[in-house]
Scaffold this active site. Structure first.
Site, PDB file in Angstrom:
ATOM      1  CB  SER A  53      11.553   1.000  -0.277  1.00 41.34           C
ATOM      2  OG  SER A  53      12.217   1.966   0.384  1.00 41.34           O
ATOM      3  CB  SER A  81      11.496   4.819  -1.631  1.00 40.13           C
ATOM      4  OG  SER A  81      11.983   3.620  -1.941  1.00 40.13           O
ATOM      5  CE  LYS A 106      11.712   2.326  -5.498  1.00 48.04           C
ATOM      6  NZ  LYS A 106      12.223   1.880  -4.370  1.00 48.04           N
TER       7      LYS A 106
END
Length: 512
Positions: free
Chosen positions: A180, A156, A81
């Site tokens: 997330s 997210s 990420k």
């Protein structure tokens, strides 16, 4: 051979690599080819590191040939990420503010991945500074759900979940501030776990809300997630919130999946009105399967969970307002109007105005207001009191049950653009996941089937006490085993099969 590599789990790849049946170079090349083939459609990645990935694969192959002792995931590729610092590769956090920032250091998680022999393919897309539930808030465009390219992959960390679901990487790292990791896992049919707060170091993780953020694994199976969890977890003296205690036995729990005699508490407040029918159908079926596996079901009440959303959206904006103040255009990042005719304040204002998206600005404004003189006690202070009540709810519930369960999300994946202009509708995606972040306990999402009305994945959330992360994996593994016995494979196998090999490079006949 390439399709076999792509479909293999991380644990299977580990075994094949150790046996010499495949090389790390072959594994990495197959995944890089897959990214080239399909990521134009999915948009899971923001940057690739192909050259360094292949160099590291060659190094792992040489070390293995020389008889060196290697970790269980050595040579297995991973997607990271874009919120973790990785020396030499941009770390943008999905924001124009950091579009060209290349960190001169590695996050602890990044370093531990390298030490374990994992190979980072690239950085994945995300909602800007991790603020969002759909990955539509990225400054670089939305990520698409592999089950239906018109739908969101969650947020997210939608890029990490989509990369794993579409076979571009067997593993990925995400972060979880209010869901997330877990929410993207639920809507993409993957596994995502939020470890106990402090269980995984936050050093080098660009902070959103420091009391809530936690890094964790994304995978296609429970065992794969546990193997990655074990690789990155553990005490780090560079993180003052890191827990100086042994990592819970998550891999052993994932291999066991023994829930005999385990008391599973069904949270009465997390369900009912507002929850999609198909989500509740699959959730209830999963409960029956866990009961069949030997668990005892009990109903528990956590009355203050009803206030979690309101408390969270005061605490998180307050902390993000403070954390994002560092992006002032003075030391690094985007700088607008620096032509010698504007004051420092004007440059800061112009740069922050141009660099931050609408959702980030919204939360900064809310947080600054909540922290302002005269309002602190009424808003931020009151939210922290609610947080304490939620922790007490968990304590009472865990006195009655070993773990708690709920749907991970109230609905399956919605269409891109459907809720982007309705912040409250977007925030409600996190109704079930937020309590665990406020309390700091361990929590994970595991696939429990496809909703009958739309054929999209549904997730079951498992919550355990702090530092009892292994219980999360025991329940997830039991559910995975029971479902696999029915289907002959995992939920994600249904995606590979239903698309006629679409995501394995065989054809482009569309998705569900």
């Amino acid at each position: 051979m390439s399709a076999d590599i792509l479909r293999a789990t991380a644990a299977e790849l580990s075994s094949e690599l150790a046996a010499g049946n495949v090389s790390s170079v072959e594994v990495v090349t197959a995944h890089l080819d897959q990214i080239t083939r399909i990521d134009e459609d999915v948009h899971a990645f923001l940057s690739l590191d192909a050259g360094r990935a292949l160099d590291r694969a060659r190094h792992i192959d040489a070390a293995r040939a020389a008889g060196e002792a290697l970790g269980p995931l050595a040579g297995v590729p991973l997607a990271l990420k874009d919120v973790f610092a990785y020396r030499g590769l941009p770390t943008t956090c999905g924001s124009r503010t950091l579009e060209n920032w290349v960190p001169p250091y590695d996050a602890t998680v990044t370093r531990r991945l390298a030490d374990a022999g994992l190979i980072i393919l690239g950085k994945t897309n995300m909602d800007e500074f991790a603020m969002g539930s759909s990955t539509e808030n990225s400054a670089f465009g939305p990520t698409h759900n592999p089950w239906d390219l018109d739908r969101i992959p969650g947020g997210s960390g939608g890029g990490s979940a989509a990369a794993v679901a579409s076979f571009m990487a067997p593993l990925a790292m995400g972060t979880d501030t209010g869901g997330s990791i877990r929410q993207p896992a639920a809507v993409t049919g993957t596994v995502g776990v939020k470890p106990t707060y402090g269980g995984v170091s936050r050093f080098g993780l660009v902070a959103l809300a420091s009391s809530l953020d936690q890094g964790g694994p994304c995978a296609r199976t429970v065992l794969d997630a546990a193997l990655l969890h074990e690789a990155v977890a553990g005490h780090d003296p560079r993180d003052s919130t890191s827990i100086p205690a042994p990592v819970p036995p998550v891999v052993a729990a994932a291999r066991s999946g023994d829930v005999s005699g385990m008391r599973i508490g069904v949270v009465s407040e997390l369900g009912g009105e507002g929850y999609q029918d198909g989500v509740e159908v699959r959730f209830n079926e999963a409960l029956v399967l866990l009961q069949k596996a030997g668990a005892e079901l009990v109903e528990v009440s956590c009355p203050h969970f009803a206030y979690a959303l309101a408390a969270y959206y005061l605490i998180l904006p307050a902390e993000c307002s403070s954390n994002l103040a560092r992006f002032d255009a003075m030391r690094y990042g985007l700088r607008i109007g620096d032509d010698g005719t504007h004051s420092a304040e004007e440059v800061m204002s112009a740069s922050r105005g141009a660099g931050f998206g609408e959702e980030v600005k919204r939360r900064i404004i809310i947080g600054t207001y909540a922290l302002s003189s005269g309002y602190y006690d009424a808003y931020y202070g009151s939210a922290q009191k609610v947080r304490t009540l939620i922790r007490q709810d968990f304590e009472r519930a865990f006195a009655e049950a070993d773990v708690l369960v709920s749907p991970t999300t109230p609905t399956t994946a919605f269409r891109i653009g459907e809720r982007i202009d309705d912040p409250m509708a977007m925030y409600k995606n996190d109704l079930c996941t937020i309590p665990s972040n406020l309390a700091g306990n361990a929590s994970g999402s595991f696939p429990c089937g496809l909703a009958p009305e739309d054929g999209l994945p549904v997730g079951l959330q498992v919550m355990a006490p702090a530092m009892a992360d292994d219980r999360v994996y025991r329940v997830g593994a039991a559910l995975e085993r029971e479902l696999s016995a029915i289907w002959g494979g995992t939920v994600i196998d249904q995606l590979a099969d239903s698309t006629a090999g679409d995501y394995l490079g065989v054809s482009r006949e569309g998705v569900l």
